[in-house]
Design an enzyme around this catalytic site. Structure first.
Site, short mmCIF file in Angstrom:
data_model
loop_
_atom_site.label_atom_id
_atom_site.label_comp_id
_atom_site.label_asym_id
_atom_site.label_seq_id
_atom_site.Cartn_x
_atom_site.Cartn_y
_atom_site.Cartn_z
N ASN A 1 7.50 -12.43 -0.51
CA ASN A 1 6.51 -11.86 0.22
C ASN A 1 6.84 -10.38 0.21
OD1 ASN A 1 8.53 -11.86 1.93
ND2 ASN A 1 7.47 -12.45 3.77
N CYS A 2 7.50 -9.56 -0.63
CA CYS A 2 7.76 -8.45 -0.55
C CYS A 2 6.85 -7.58 -1.39
CB CYS A 2 9.23 -8.04 -0.81
SG CYS A 2 9.49 -6.15 -1.28
#
Length: 112
Positions: free
Chosen positions: A9-10
């Protein structure tokens, strides 16, 4: 084959993945949160990246640590913290086999 280390999710990790895919560069993705971090893997990374360069003091994980954990950081303490909290590692990390690139900005992978 190259390995890209990060977390799913970066946003920066997503950009790095897209850059590699856009170049048709084969790689495998290692999610530090889901796939974990072993001591041998950390030592492999630290053979090429200085320990205090690898420690992400801007991360949410760092900010949530107790003050006593953040005080008097040296190489050994940073290693222990990264083993306990793999999301303290700056990301993405791209292991090309010859070098490990820390972080990502547009154009960083153009030479690959």
């Amino acid at each position: 084959m190259m390995t890209l280390f990060g977390i799913k999710n970066c946003d920066t990790c997503r950009k790095a993945r897209k850059a590699l895919e856009g170049r048709g560069q084969p790689f495998q993705f290692h999610d530090l949160r889901e796939d974990g971090l072993s001591a041998p893997l950390l030592e492999h990374i630290l053979e090429r990246v200085p320990v205090l360069t690898l420690l992400n003091k801007r991360s949410t994980t760092w900010r949530q640590l107790p003050d006593e954990d953040k005080a008097d950081i040296d190489g050994d303490k940073a290693r222990r913290l990264m083993m306990a909290h793999p999301t303290l590692i700056k990301r993405p990390l791209l292991d090309t086999g010859d070098e490990i690139l820390v972080g990502f900005r547009d154009g960083d992978y153009d030479h690959l």
